[in-house]
Design a protein around this motif. Structure first.
Motif, PDB file in Angstrom:
ATOM      1  N   HIS A  20      28.267  -6.306  13.558  1.00 16.00           N
ATOM      2  CA  HIS A  20      27.086  -5.515  13.900  1.00 16.00           C
ATOM      3  C   HIS A  20      25.797  -6.084  13.316  1.00 16.00           C
ATOM      4  O   HIS A  20      24.710  -5.714  13.757  1.00 16.00           O
ATOM      5  N   LYS A  70      27.155   2.963  14.621  1.00 17.56           N
ATOM      6  CA  LYS A  70      28.194   2.061  15.116  1.00 17.56           C
ATOM      7  C   LYS A  70      29.471   2.250  14.302  1.00 17.56           C
ATOM      8  O   LYS A  70      29.420   2.635  13.134  1.00 17.56           O
ATOM      9  N   VAL A 126      31.500   6.210  11.403  1.00 17.21           N
ATOM     10  CA  VAL A 126      30.440   5.783  12.317  1.00 17.21           C
ATOM     11  C   VAL A 126      29.125   5.958  11.571  1.00 17.21           C
ATOM     12  O   VAL A 126      28.822   7.047  11.087  1.00 17.21           O
ATOM     13  N   ARG A 128      24.871   4.280  10.734  1.00 17.75           N
ATOM     14  CA  ARG A 128      23.746   3.374  10.982  1.00 17.75           C
ATOM     15  C   ARG A 128      23.259   2.728   9.691  1.00 17.75           C
ATOM     16  O   ARG A 128      22.958   1.544   9.657  1.00 17.75           O
TER      17      ARG A 128
END
Length: 264
Positions: A20, A70, A126, A128
């Protein structure tokens, strides 16, 4: 979110081709320590670990903004100067620097001479915003980091087959004087390779095809054969140096072979 990933799933090999941080820029990173001139934080986002970022402090934190939420299953560093006595703790939050989603334990830095660090995130995370907190012991004047990897931590449904091997390459050259027999060593870089086979379900085969087409034989992949084992020596960020194709072994399974060669 707290807790640990499932031990059963964590025993399977990690072959992750999604990083990522690959599309991030320097503004997405923020450090609490001064950065050496000419060795910026942006070097950690470079695909080649040889270009390191250098932080001039014995203890510091780095905040990473992925730009969107993500899935995060594994966090890793390559070509870091951290040693086994140094500690790294990861956390994730809804805001920059927060840890309300996850606060991981402090994990030993890296094996001296190898420079690979890894931490497993809890299943289903999950996020950020992530933070990496580093403490060196004994205190170091600076810490180098070549590449930072934050990915979902993909694992095949069927683990790799027995018979996988870890190979060591040493590019040093030895010259021998004809008269005296004395030896001189021109020390070169050392790197590791992982060679393994595994059977694949239909889902594994699709992921393997996606990985091969996305990464090819030049772009980085994260490979850890035993995430609960000797990952400081065996884990690596490398490239797919060889692929044996997809062989249909029965109506339900395919098999393949891979060679992952460490990036320097």
């Amino acid at each position: 979110m707290s807790g640990s990933p499932s031990p059963d799933s964590d025993r399977r090999i990690i072959v992750d081709h999604v990083n990522h941080t690959a599309g991030l820029v320097a503004a997405d990173l923020r450090a609490t320590a001064p950065v050496a001139a000419g060795l910026p934080l942006a070097n950690m986002l470079d695909a080649w670990p040889a270009r390191v970022a250098r932080l001039n402090a014995a203890a510091f934190s780095i905040d990473i903004d992925l730009g969107a939420e993500k899935p995060v299953g594994v966090l890793a560093l390559a070509r870091t100067s951290l040693g086994p006595g140094d500690m790294v703790a990861w956390s994730a939050g809804t805001l920059r620097g927060g840890n309300d989603l996850w606060q991981g334990p402090a994990v030993a830095g890296a094996r001296t001479g190898i420079g690979f660090h890894m931490a497993l995130a809890p299943a289903g995370l999950v996020a950020r915003h992530l933070r990496m907190t580093v403490t060196t012991a004994p205190a170091s004047q600076h810490v180098d980091i070549g590449l930072i990897w934050i990915g979902p931590g993909d694992r095949p449904e069927a683990n790799m087959a027995y018979g996988w091997r870890l190979e060591m390459e040493d590019a040093s050259r030895i010259a021998v004087a004809e008269a005296s027999g004395a030896e001189w060593v021109d020390r070169g870089p050392k790197r590791r390779s992982l060679v393994f086979d595994f059977s694949m379900t239909a889902g594994d085969r699709q992921a393997a095809i996606d990985r091969l087409f996305d990464r090819g034989l030049t772009r980085p992949v994260l490979c850890v054969p035993a995430p609960l084992g000797d990952w400081p020596r065996e884990g690596m960020i490398g490239r797919i140096a060889a692929h044996g194709g997809f062989i249909r072994t029965d109506p339900l399974f395919h098999s393949t072979s891979l060679t992952i060669r460490e990036l320097l």
